[in-house]
Enzyme design. Sequence first.
Site, PDB file in Angstrom:
ATOM      1  N   GLU A   1     -10.044  -8.724   0.286  1.00  0.00           N
ATOM      2  CA  GLU A   1      -9.103  -9.401  -0.622  1.00  0.00           C
ATOM      3  C   GLU A   1      -7.907  -9.998   0.133  1.00  0.00           C
ATOM      4  O   GLU A   1      -7.373 -11.048  -0.250  1.00  0.00           O
ATOM      5  CB  GLU A   1      -8.628  -8.451  -1.729  1.00  0.00           C
ATOM      6  CG  GLU A   1      -7.590  -7.433  -1.349  1.00  0.00           C
ATOM      7  CD  GLU A   1      -8.163  -6.206  -0.639  1.00  0.00           C
ATOM      8  OE1 GLU A   1      -7.376  -5.340  -0.245  1.00  0.00           O
ATOM      9  OE2 GLU A   1      -9.396  -6.138  -0.485  1.00  0.00           O
ATOM     10  N   ASP A   2      -7.475  -9.352   1.226  1.00  0.00           N
ATOM     11  CA  ASP A   2      -6.345  -9.883   1.995  1.00  0.00           C
ATOM     12  C   ASP A   2      -6.686 -11.234   2.621  1.00  0.00           C
ATOM     13  O   ASP A   2      -5.860 -12.163   2.618  1.00  0.00           O
ATOM     14  CB  ASP A   2      -5.947  -8.896   3.102  1.00  0.00           C
ATOM     15  CG  ASP A   2      -5.451  -7.574   2.536  1.00  0.00           C
ATOM     16  OD1 ASP A   2      -4.845  -7.588   1.447  1.00  0.00           O
ATOM     17  OD2 ASP A   2      -5.655  -6.535   3.178  1.00  0.00           O
TER      18      ASP A   2
ATOM     19  N   MET B   1       1.803   4.353   9.311  1.00  0.00           N
ATOM     20  CA  MET B   1       0.827   4.644   8.265  1.00  0.00           C
ATOM     21  C   MET B   1       0.597   6.148   8.168  1.00  0.00           C
ATOM     22  O   MET B   1       0.539   6.846   9.188  1.00  0.00           O
ATOM     23  CB  MET B   1      -0.502   3.932   8.559  1.00  0.00           C
ATOM     24  CG  MET B   1      -1.616   4.276   7.565  1.00  0.00           C
ATOM     25  SD  MET B   1      -3.174   3.412   7.912  1.00  0.00           S
ATOM     26  CE  MET B   1      -2.801   1.814   7.204  1.00  0.00           C
TER      27      MET B   1
ATOM     28  N   ASP C   1       0.591   3.985   1.563  1.00  0.00           N
ATOM     29  CA  ASP C   1       0.631   4.777   2.792  1.00  0.00           C
ATOM     30  C   ASP C   1       1.357   4.082   3.942  1.00  0.00           C
ATOM     31  O   ASP C   1       1.258   4.502   5.092  1.00  0.00           O
ATOM     32  CB  ASP C   1      -0.793   5.145   3.242  1.00  0.00           C
ATOM     33  CG  ASP C   1      -1.698   3.930   3.399  1.00  0.00           C
ATOM     34  OD1 ASP C   1      -1.202   2.792   3.263  1.00  0.00           O
ATOM     35  OD2 ASP C   1      -2.902   4.122   3.650  1.00  0.00           O
TER      36      ASP C   1
ATOM     37  N   TRP D   1     -13.475  -1.515  -0.528  1.00  0.00           N
ATOM     38  CA  TRP D   1     -12.491  -1.766   0.531  1.00  0.00           C
ATOM     39  C   TRP D   1     -12.752  -3.082   1.243  1.00  0.00           C
ATOM     40  O   TRP D   1     -13.882  -3.428   1.586  1.00  0.00           O
ATOM     41  CB  TRP D   1     -12.538  -0.624   1.545  1.00  0.00           C
ATOM     42  CG  TRP D   1     -11.564  -0.796   2.678  1.00  0.00           C
ATOM     43  CD1 TRP D   1     -10.253  -0.414   2.708  1.00  0.00           C
ATOM     44  CD2 TRP D   1     -11.827  -1.417   3.931  1.00  0.00           C
ATOM     45  NE1 TRP D   1      -9.681  -0.764   3.902  1.00  0.00           N
ATOM     46  CE2 TRP D   1     -10.637  -1.386   4.678  1.00  0.00           C
ATOM     47  CE3 TRP D   1     -12.968  -2.020   4.493  1.00  0.00           C
ATOM     48  CZ2 TRP D   1     -10.536  -1.912   5.956  1.00  0.00           C
ATOM     49  CZ3 TRP D   1     -12.880  -2.556   5.766  1.00  0.00           C
ATOM     50  CH2 TRP D   1     -11.659  -2.495   6.495  1.00  0.00           C
TER      51      TRP D   1
ATOM     52  N   ARG E   1     -10.830   7.935   4.222  1.00  0.00           N
ATOM     53  CA  ARG E   1     -11.035   6.898   3.207  1.00  0.00           C
ATOM     54  C   ARG E   1     -11.319   7.545   1.865  1.00  0.00           C
ATOM     55  O   ARG E   1     -12.037   8.542   1.759  1.00  0.00           O
ATOM     56  CB  ARG E   1     -12.183   5.977   3.609  1.00  0.00           C
ATOM     57  CG  ARG E   1     -12.514   4.918   2.552  1.00  0.00           C
ATOM     58  CD  ARG E   1     -13.336   3.799   3.131  1.00  0.00           C
ATOM     59  NE  ARG E   1     -12.523   3.055   4.103  1.00  0.00           N
ATOM     60  CZ  ARG E   1     -13.031   2.438   5.161  1.00  0.00           C
ATOM     61  NH1 ARG E   1     -14.326   2.480   5.398  1.00  0.00           N
ATOM     62  NH2 ARG E   1     -12.248   1.787   5.992  1.00  0.00           N
TER      63      ARG E   1
ATOM     64  N   HIS F   1      -5.148   9.245   6.854  1.00  0.00           N
ATOM     65  CA  HIS F   1      -5.930   9.910   5.812  1.00  0.00           C
ATOM     66  C   HIS F   1      -7.368   9.442   5.915  1.00  0.00           C
ATOM     67  O   HIS F   1      -7.678   8.409   6.531  1.00  0.00           O
ATOM     68  CB  HIS F   1      -5.363   9.578   4.424  1.00  0.00           C
ATOM     69  CG  HIS F   1      -5.372   8.103   4.127  1.00  0.00           C
ATOM     70  ND1 HIS F   1      -6.427   7.473   3.508  1.00  0.00           N
ATOM     71  CD2 HIS F   1      -4.462   7.131   4.400  1.00  0.00           C
ATOM     72  CE1 HIS F   1      -6.159   6.177   3.385  1.00  0.00           C
ATOM     73  NE2 HIS F   1      -4.979   5.951   3.929  1.00  0.00           N
TER      74      HIS F   1
ATOM     75  N   ASP G   1       0.850  -1.190   0.000  1.00  0.00           N
ATOM     76  CA  ASP G   1       0.000   0.000   0.000  1.00  0.00           C
ATOM     77  C   ASP G   1       0.884   1.237   0.000  1.00  0.00           C
ATOM     78  O   ASP G   1       1.999   1.236   0.559  1.00  0.00           O
ATOM     79  CB  ASP G   1      -0.911   0.000   1.231  1.00  0.00           C
ATOM     80  CG  ASP G   1      -2.015  -1.050   1.135  1.00  0.00           C
ATOM     81  OD1 ASP G   1      -2.236  -1.573   0.024  1.00  0.00           O
ATOM     82  OD2 ASP G   1      -2.631  -1.353   2.172  1.00  0.00           O
TER      83      ASP G   1
END
Length: 379
Positions: free
Chosen positions: A295-296, A322, A232, A292, A327, A325, A230
């Site tokens: 998938e992980d 991280m 971030d 969101w 979403r 931020h 990712d």
Amino acid sequence: MAGGDSSVKFLLLHRTCKLVVLLCFLHISVTVFFYVRSLDVRFSFVQNQQHSNVSSTQTNQVRHTGFTSGTEPKVVLTTKEEHREEPKVSEQPKEEKKKKEEVEPEKKLEKCPETSPLLVGPLRVEFTSPVNLDQIKDQNPNLQPGGRFRPRDCEAVMKVAIIIPFRKREEHLKFWLFYLHPILQRQQLDYGVYVINQDGDQIFNRAKLLNVGYLEALKDYDYECFVFSDVDLIPMDDHNTYKCFSQPRHLSVSMDKFGFRLPYNQYFGGVSSMSKEQYLKINGFPNNYWGWGGEDDDIFNRLSSKGMSISRPSGDVGKCRMIHHDRDKKNDPNPQRFDRIAHTRDTMHKDGINSLSYQVVKTERLDLFTKVTVDVGKP
């Protein structure tokens, strides 16, 4: 008396004439001798002049001689009509040496050590001061176009493609590039950075972008390891090596978001790595997780179903920070994720890299990364 005087006079005259004749003969002899001498001198003079002219010509030729290799001369013959340079005698050895160098392979570098001696350990990671791309470029002069790097002094232990799913996160990407490029170089990796940018305003599909990154990176280079990150997440210790291991690797073990703890044992989100063999064994990532989440866990189920386990660094080495931020728009939680996760074993063989479809809109080889903008369709 008169007759006696005449006899005396005659004798005197006779002797005088003989003396004169003798003197004349002597004079003529001397004259002839010196004449002959003069001829010899003139002949010698002419010979000396000819020899001098030959020597002068040879001397002039020597003065036009140049040396290229220190041993063999280059002779230039000059006339009034033309100036002609003979071929350089010493050029042939140079050409032969050049050809020999081209034929002989470069000396093979030794393998880099498994643990790089350039690592510094824990890092201070802050996001308070903004950074710009020119600054990052100046601080990483050894990067090649497209965000490519390989060590100069040794052969990297692994060829790694860093895949970043992306859309409208430019400021986060700057921080990622600022921190990660120096870390990856200290880790002595042969790596390239690929930012896979989802085109349009459809719902975000992280896993599908990761599949795209895998295929697009292989078009450039024979990568053997893939790190999926990712944009971030920044590692806080450069001993957390961004490479592949004998088992799939979860690299973002303890994030500040979760109080530097693993949220649950099956968690495989954030930053992970897989070899080409491991990735293909699970048919890549699912393509049908829009929005969101989910998938992980699907990927974890795929790995488990193929008998693979998750490897991780220690909690201290695996610390990550991280960039906080809100979403992103068009990335709301996927309401179908729980149902899809429950059926991973049924869908993984038909939903993955073997069913991937997308269209490349544009590929840009930038100074710090390769940006691939793609249309991944819609749900």
